[in-house]
Design a protein around this motif. Structure first.
Motif, PDB file in Angstrom:
ATOM      1  N   PRO A 106      -4.919  45.104  15.563  1.00 47.16           N
ATOM      2  CA  PRO A 106      -4.499  43.278  16.045  1.00 47.16           C
ATOM      3  C   PRO A 106      -2.598  43.172  15.415  1.00 47.16           C
ATOM      4  O   PRO A 106      -2.262  42.541  16.544  1.00 47.16           O
ATOM      5  N   THR A 148      -5.604  39.700  20.440  1.00 49.82           N
ATOM      6  CA  THR A 148      -5.970  38.273  21.133  1.00 49.82           C
ATOM      7  C   THR A 148      -5.543  37.262  21.536  1.00 49.82           C
ATOM      8  O   THR A 148      -6.924  36.291  21.609  1.00 49.82           O
ATOM      9  N   GLU A 149      -4.475  37.985  21.999  1.00 51.91           N
ATOM     10  CA  GLU A 149      -4.438  36.724  23.597  1.00 51.91           C
ATOM     11  C   GLU A 149      -4.815  37.881  24.731  1.00 51.91           C
ATOM     12  O   GLU A 149      -5.104  37.146  25.742  1.00 51.91           O
ATOM     13  N   GLN A 155      -9.525  43.914  26.883  1.00 53.93           N
ATOM     14  CA  GLN A 155      -9.682  44.756  25.327  1.00 53.93           C
ATOM     15  C   GLN A 155      -9.719  46.040  25.613  1.00 53.93           C
ATOM     16  O   GLN A 155      -9.550  46.929  25.180  1.00 53.93           O
TER      17      GLN A 155
END
Length: 251
Positions: A106, A148-149, A155
């Motif tokens: 992350p 997280t974006e 992802q």
């Protein structure tokens, strides 16, 4: 050559592979004398009821687990004869992995996550190559974004780019769309299919989803650790019907 004009030399061969866990009365046979070849430049799906040995087959074929007996050959190299160090090097240099869990760090950007396998191998990643692979999976504009974006599908695309950065001979995908919605799943599957068709990538995918399996050139079925036939060019409905038959067979 197959119908898509790709060479069909075998990328991986399993010969009489068995994998047993435990000993004596408590022993469990996960694979039982499996002989199977995966032609290069094709997408093969592996399916079967729960506990049929799908993941064990993938792990043995990819050198993540050693068979109890039999042999596994990747591009002419027999894995069962390699030391742990040489096996680790082979996996790092010649095999790519994509899992249901994206397993991205992350704190790193998409670009940094993709470059990680090369850094771990002590190689300096060329930024142009990293950007090229991100463009390949449709994320050329998201290189600086952290996980997280990104959406779940994005992802998984980063995870796919990370698997491709080393130009692997074989890409193993273990339920790669299991955590995605149906629309995003189709996008990821279309990417995998495109890599096979355009670039001759070899992909072996474990899945429980007939729709995912319908993107494959062939579907191999496992039951109780043994091969139970295969289908070539089958529809999702045809694959689902076959799975229903297998799951209905009493143990």
């Amino acid at each position: 050559m197959n119908e898509r004009g790709q060479t069909t030399d075998d990328a991986i061969q399993l010969r009489s592979v068995s994998r047993r866990y435990g000993s004596g009365a408590d022993a469990v046979t996960a694979l039982d004398q499996v002989s199977l070849a995966f032609p290069g430049g094709t997408l093969t799906a592996v399916m079967g009821p729960s506990g049929s040995g799908k993941s064990t087959l993938l792990q043995c074929a990819a050198g993540l687990d050693r068979p109890t007996s039999g042999s596994v050959t990747v591009g002419g190299t027999e894995l069962t004869k390699l030391s742990e160090r040489k096996l680790t090097l082979l996996r790092r240099q010649r095999i790519g992995f994509v899992f249901q869990a994206f397993n991205l760090l992350p704190s790193l950007t998409a670009e940094q996550n993709v470059a990680l396998p090369l850094r771990l191998a002590g190689r300096r990643p060329a930024r142009a190559r990293v950007r090229e692979v991100l463009r390949q999976v449709g994320l050329g504009e998201r290189a600086g974004h952290r996980p997280t974006e990104l959406s779940g599908g994005q992802q998984q695309r980063v995870a796919l780019a990370r698997a491709l950065i080393t130009r692997p001979e074989v890409l193993f995908a273990d339920e790669p769309t299991g955590a995605l919605d149906s629309g995003t799943s189709r996008e990821v599957l279309a990417l995998l299919r495109g890599m096979v068709d355009r670039e001759g990538q070899t992909v072996i995918m474990v899945t429980h989803d007939p729709v995912a399996a319908s993107y494959a050139d062939r579907v191999v079925f496992l039951v109780d650790g043994r091969i139970n036939g295969e289908l070539a060019g089958a529809s999702a409905d045809g694959i689902a019907a076959r799975m229903t038959q297998l799951e209905a067979v009493p143990c």
